[in-house]
Every structure is written in structure tokens, then in C-alpha cells.
Design an enzyme around this catalytic site. Structure first.
Site, PDB file in Angstrom:
ATOM      1  N   ARG A 169     -68.397   0.391   8.460  1.00 17.47           N
ATOM      2  CA  ARG A 169     -67.924   0.607   7.078  1.00 17.47           C
ATOM      3  C   ARG A 169     -69.074   0.472   6.083  1.00 17.47           C
ATOM      4  NH1 ARG A 169     -63.237  -3.497   7.198  1.00 17.47           N
ATOM      5  NH2 ARG A 169     -62.940  -3.099   4.979  1.00 17.47           N
ATOM      6  N   LYS A 173     -62.520  -4.776  -5.710  1.00 20.58           N
ATOM      7  CA  LYS A 173     -61.788  -3.724  -6.442  1.00 20.58           C
ATOM      8  C   LYS A 173     -60.293  -4.068  -6.510  1.00 20.58           C
ATOM      9  CE  LYS A 173     -63.246  -0.379  -3.636  1.00 20.58           C
ATOM     10  NZ  LYS A 173     -64.204  -1.003  -2.681  1.00 20.58           N
ATOM     11  N   ARG A 232     -61.847 -12.489   4.430  1.00 18.88           N
ATOM     12  CA  ARG A 232     -60.574 -11.798   4.205  1.00 18.88           C
ATOM     13  C   ARG A 232     -59.804 -11.622   5.512  1.00 18.88           C
ATOM     14  NH1 ARG A 232     -61.037  -6.194   1.032  1.00 18.88           N
ATOM     15  NH2 ARG A 232     -61.622  -5.412   3.088  1.00 18.88           N
ATOM     16  N   ARG A 235     -56.158  -8.062   8.314  1.00 17.78           N
ATOM     17  CA  ARG A 235     -56.368  -6.618   8.496  1.00 17.78           C
ATOM     18  C   ARG A 235     -57.217  -6.361   9.726  1.00 17.78           C
ATOM     19  NH1 ARG A 235     -58.490  -4.052   2.954  1.00 17.78           N
ATOM     20  NH2 ARG A 235     -59.623  -2.762   4.445  1.00 17.78           N
ATOM     21  N   ARG A 253     -64.324   8.731  -2.282  1.00 19.10           N
ATOM     22  CA  ARG A 253     -65.255   8.014  -1.410  1.00 19.10           C
ATOM     23  C   ARG A 253     -66.282   8.952  -0.793  1.00 19.10           C
ATOM     24  NH1 ARG A 253     -61.964   3.307   0.154  1.00 19.10           N
ATOM     25  NH2 ARG A 253     -63.103   1.960   1.548  1.00 19.10           N
TER      26      ARG A 253
HETATM   27  P1  ADP Z   1     -62.194  -1.605   1.613  1.00 21.75           P
HETATM   28  O1  ADP Z   1     -62.205  -1.679   0.132  1.00 21.75           O
HETATM   29  O2  ADP Z   1     -62.359  -2.939   2.264  1.00 21.75           O
HETATM   30  O3  ADP Z   1     -63.134  -0.558   2.153  1.00 21.75           O
HETATM   31  P2  ADP Z   1     -59.766   0.007   1.658  1.00 21.75           P
HETATM   32  O4  ADP Z   1     -58.420  -0.593   1.710  1.00 21.75           O
HETATM   33  O5  ADP Z   1     -60.189   0.654   0.382  1.00 21.75           O
HETATM   34  O6  ADP Z   1     -60.761  -1.139   2.104  1.00 21.75           O
HETATM   35  O7  ADP Z   1     -59.905   1.129   2.815  1.00 21.75           O
HETATM   36  C1  ADP Z   1     -59.629   0.845   4.172  1.00 21.75           C
HETATM   37  C2  ADP Z   1     -59.940   2.068   5.024  1.00 21.75           C
HETATM   38  O8  ADP Z   1     -59.070   3.166   4.662  1.00 21.75           O
HETATM   39  C3  ADP Z   1     -61.352   2.649   4.870  1.00 21.75           C
HETATM   40  O9  ADP Z   1     -62.307   1.979   5.672  1.00 21.75           O
HETATM   41  C4  ADP Z   1     -61.120   4.097   5.317  1.00 21.75           C
HETATM   42  O10 ADP Z   1     -61.037   4.208   6.721  1.00 21.75           O
HETATM   43  C5  ADP Z   1     -59.732   4.421   4.753  1.00 21.75           C
HETATM   44  N1  ADP Z   1     -59.823   5.023   3.383  1.00 21.75           N
HETATM   45  C6  ADP Z   1     -59.444   4.449   2.224  1.00 21.75           C
HETATM   46  N2  ADP Z   1     -59.692   5.260   1.180  1.00 21.75           N
HETATM   47  C7  ADP Z   1     -60.255   6.392   1.695  1.00 21.75           C
HETATM   48  C8  ADP Z   1     -60.765   7.602   1.130  1.00 21.75           C
HETATM   49  N3  ADP Z   1     -60.767   7.825  -0.202  1.00 21.75           N
HETATM   50  N4  ADP Z   1     -61.277   8.531   1.977  1.00 21.75           N
HETATM   51  C9  ADP Z   1     -61.293   8.346   3.305  1.00 21.75           C
HETATM   52  N5  ADP Z   1     -60.854   7.224   3.901  1.00 21.75           N
HETATM   53  C10 ADP Z   1     -60.333   6.244   3.121  1.00 21.75           C
END
Ligand code: ADP
Length: 194
Positions: free
Chosen positions: A146, A14, A128, A134, A89
Site C-alpha cells: 500500500r 483522513k 489500527r 481490518r 487515488r
Molecule cells: P487507507 O486510507 O488506509 O488506504 P482506505 O479505506 O481508504 O484505507 O482504502 C482501503 C483499500 O480500498 C485500498 O488499499 C484500496 O485497495 C481500496 N481503495 C479505496 N479507495 C480506492 C480508490 N479510489 N481506487 C482504488 N482502490 C481504492
């Protein structure tokens, strides 16, 4: 204004493809994960609370991410729309987003879903971890959580948006980044227009 959601499991690409889509449609890319990492780096109260949840592979509370999203809608100007990456999400977030947009006389125009299988999720996140450093990419138990969180909390959104009639899916695997990007941009052109 147009509102696109970039949807898919962790590691689907994404963030990787958001730049090209955003440039093509003059849309501002907003990643809730990046916004949360900025709060952590700045050492804010929100960031401290979020850090624990993120490092366990759990989601932060809906109201936290929704506050960040509304703030972005209120303050970011000069674009033809927003490209939401990592939000919504949960079903609660999806329904709240509909309400937030309805208040503004807007709606979700398209959900662009990038699909990859779970074993590729693991492979990409492990890779990654070596590139971006990260913390939530480095631990196997966090990755497992996750993936599970994606299936239980986030995957039901596919049905929600299919019923809304604005769900469009492309494969994010196999191929190079360029091949995947072309597949995704072609799919958007075909389904949504240029
Ligand atoms: P990835 O695409 O690898 O899952 P992100 O950068 O989108 O990584 O998200 C990293 C973390 O941030 C998620 O695992 C979650 O803990 C938190 N997070 C991100 N977006 C949301 C959301 N919309 N609702 C709840 N938690 C979120």
C-alpha cells in the site's frame, strides 16, 4: 455544491478528521474504502472481486470506484457538498472526476492534503490493526504494497492539483489527534474560508 478531496497516504488521518470537517462545512463524507468494505461485508459480486485486490494492498479498478462515487453524487441529498476520502487515488481517477463534475457544472474546490512520513504510516496502520481488525492492516507485506502503491500511483496527484491551483497541505504528524485536527481546520479556514 462544494467538492473537497481529502488526500494523503494510508493512515494519515483522513477518516479521523473527516467528521469534523464535514460538520463544519455541512459536507457529506464519502470514503471509497468504507464503501468497498460495505460491499465486501454484504457479499456482493463487486465486494468479492474487490476483496482480493484490497487484501493484496492493490487498488481496485478505476471504473469500480468511479461508479460508486457517481452513485453517491446522484443519490445523496441535503448537504452543501461532498468530502471525498480515498478518491481519487490515480491520475485516471482525478481526470475522470473532473469530467464527472464538469457534466454537473461543478469542479473540485480544494484538495486538503494530510502528510505523514512512511515510518509513521507503518506505525499507525499496525496500531489500527489491533483496534479495527481490518484484514489489510494486519499483514506487513500488504502494508508495504500500500505504501508503494501510494508513492507510484497516488503521489503524482499532488503535482496535478498543484498545477490546478487548489492544493493545500497540512502536517498530520506530530501531535495528538486534537492538535492535528486543529492544525488542519485552521489551515482550511485560512486558505479556503469558514
Ligand atoms: P487507507 O486510507 O488506509 O488506504 P482506505 O479505506 O481508504 O484505507 O482504502 C482501503 C483499500 O480500498 C485500498 O488499499 C484500496 O485497495 C481500496 N481503495 C479505496 N479507495 C480506492 C480508490 N479510489 N481506487 C482504488 N482502490 C481504492
Amino acid at each position: 455544491m462544494r467538492y473537497f478531496i481529502l488526500f494523503g497516504p494510508p493512515g494519515a488521518g483522513k477518516g479521523t478528521h473527516a467528521g469534523a470537517i464535514g460538520r463544519k462545512y455541512n459536507m457529506k463524507h464519502i470514503s471509497t474504502g468504507e464503501l468497498l468494505r460495505a460491499e465486501i461485508a454484504a457479499g456482493t459480486e463487486l465486494g468479492k472481486h474487490a476483496q482480493e485486490l484490497i487484501s493484496a494492498g492493490s487498488l481496485v479498478p478505476d471504473e469500480v470506484v468511479e461508479g460508486m462515487i457517481e452513485n453517491a453524487f446522484d443519490t445523496i441529498k441535503g448537504y452543501d457538498g461532498f468530502l471525498l476520502d480515498g478518491f481519487p487515488r490515480t491520475l485516471g481517477q482525478a481526470k475522470d472526476l473532473d469530467r464527472i463534475l464538469a457534466k454537473r457544472g461543478e469542479k473540485v474546490d480544494a484538495v486538503i492534503s494530510i502528510m505523514i512520513p512512511d515510518d509513521i504510516v507503518r506505525e499507525r496502520i499496525r496500531h489500527r490493526a489491533t483496534v479495527e481488525g481490518r484484514a489489510d492492516d494486519a499483514s506487513e507485506s500488504t502494508i508495504t504494497n500500500r505504501i508503494n502503491t501510494y508513492h507510484t500511483r497516488t503521489e503524482p496527484l499532488i503535482q496535478f492539483y498543484k498545477e490546478a491551483g487548489n492544493y493545500y497541505e497540512a502536517d498530520g504528524y506530530p501531535g495528538t489527534i486534537e492538535q492535528n485536527q486543529k492544525r488542519i481546520l485552521d489551515m482550511i479556514s485560512e486558505k479556503i474560508g469558514d
